[in-house]
Enzyme design. Sequence first.
Site, PDB file in Angstrom:
ATOM      1  N   TYR A  53       0.846  -1.186   0.000  1.00 52.36           N
ATOM      2  CA  TYR A  53       0.000   0.000   0.000  1.00 52.36           C
ATOM      3  C   TYR A  53       0.888   1.246   0.000  1.00 52.36           C
ATOM      4  CZ  TYR A  53      -4.076  -2.930   1.061  1.00 52.36           C
ATOM      5  OH  TYR A  53      -5.079  -3.867   1.013  1.00 52.36           O
ATOM      6  N   HIS A 128      -1.486 -11.982   0.250  1.00 50.77           N
ATOM      7  CA  HIS A 128      -2.294 -10.973  -0.436  1.00 50.77           C
ATOM      8  C   HIS A 128      -3.032 -11.505  -1.668  1.00 50.77           C
ATOM      9  CE1 HIS A 128      -2.359  -6.313  -0.976  1.00 50.77           C
ATOM     10  NE2 HIS A 128      -3.516  -6.842  -1.278  1.00 50.77           N
ATOM     11  N   SER A 208     -13.269  -3.419  -0.012  1.00 56.77           N
ATOM     12  CA  SER A 208     -14.147  -2.583  -0.833  1.00 56.77           C
ATOM     13  C   SER A 208     -15.616  -2.885  -0.548  1.00 56.77           C
ATOM     14  CB  SER A 208     -13.836  -2.786  -2.324  1.00 56.77           C
ATOM     15  OG  SER A 208     -14.426  -1.772  -3.115  1.00 56.77           O
ATOM     16  N   PRO A 209     -16.016  -2.872   0.735  1.00 59.19           N
ATOM     17  CA  PRO A 209     -17.379  -3.288   1.087  1.00 59.19           C
ATOM     18  C   PRO A 209     -18.466  -2.303   0.670  1.00 59.19           C
ATOM     19  CG  PRO A 209     -16.277  -2.419   3.012  1.00 59.19           C
ATOM     20  CD  PRO A 209     -15.235  -2.499   1.929  1.00 59.19           C
ATOM     21  N   LEU A 210     -18.075  -1.103   0.270  1.00 64.01           N
ATOM     22  CA  LEU A 210     -19.074  -0.098  -0.103  1.00 64.01           C
ATOM     23  C   LEU A 210     -19.232   0.024  -1.615  1.00 64.01           C
ATOM     24  CD1 LEU A 210     -18.210   2.643   2.536  1.00 64.01           C
ATOM     25  CD2 LEU A 210     -20.013   0.917   2.617  1.00 64.01           C
ATOM     26  N   GLY A 211     -18.696  -0.930  -2.352  1.00 67.37           N
ATOM     27  CA  GLY A 211     -18.834  -0.917  -3.798  1.00 67.37           C
ATOM     28  C   GLY A 211     -20.296  -0.964  -4.220  1.00 67.37           C
TER      29      GLY A 211
END
Length: 300
Positions: A53, A128, A208-211
């Site tokens: 990152y 990863h 990315s749970p709010l995609g």
Amino acid sequence: MRYRTIGNFTVSAIGLGAMPLSIEHRPDEERAVATVHAALDAGVTLIDTADSYHWHAGESGHNELLIARALARYGGDTSGVLVATKGGRGRPGDGSWTVDATPAHLKRAAEASLRRLGVESIGLYQLHKPDPAVPWAESVGALRELIDSGTIRAAGISNVTADQIREAYEILGGGLVSVQNQYSPAVRDAEPAVRLSTELGLAFLPWSPLGGISRSSLDGPSGPTSADTAFHRIAAGRGVSPQQIALAWLLACSPAVIPLPGASRPESIRDSAGAADLELSETEREQLEGGHSLLSTLNV
């Protein structure tokens, strides 16, 4: 804040995905540290990072170092915070991502992450991404060696199939505690992995749970997309953000789920953390499921 478990760790039901603090168009360090501190103030005790990152070439571990500094500067108790990092990917600085999950690389990467985080043992170390050039069993075997050496306390895997989860579980047994795949209102093809993780007693950490959840309001100039209309409608009725509804929906999918919403502003993570206090009704869950219910198959 509600709590859930990852192996022997008890963590907040909502974590912080720290990637936005270090990649392209990242905030300055003052705002980045303030974001981490806002998460801690809101009761978040799970922070997800990775050695890859970063934005530019030659700054591997940028996010890990940032998290370590933020924790050191926090005025409160951080002994209960679990920092979960990952190894096996790289960023050459041109916006692309590489994969290297050879055992030798993973061992070197874990040791480097250990130094950057300034801990005696990494609480949760995640592979990863599977490397198509390396047999899966060899990559997972490196995690077994890292556990046995004490470099890491527990292992996780990310971006994996159900078959890869099963094989890793056979190799690591109780050393495997988590699975991290993309899962959101817009991307639901990880449901087999959620189901299997729940059956095996593994935590499932959606990235990315709010995609699929737009930031426009129902009354805005463009309005939400058809994919997230139900989330906006229920949010408006509850007087909360549609992002909170999305995270509450994920929490309701399975007791194994611990979402990792990303944030680059204190306001964002404070809003996300508030989802832990939301309980959706059966009618609301049915509306959000859109005709295919993971909840019913898991009997939760």
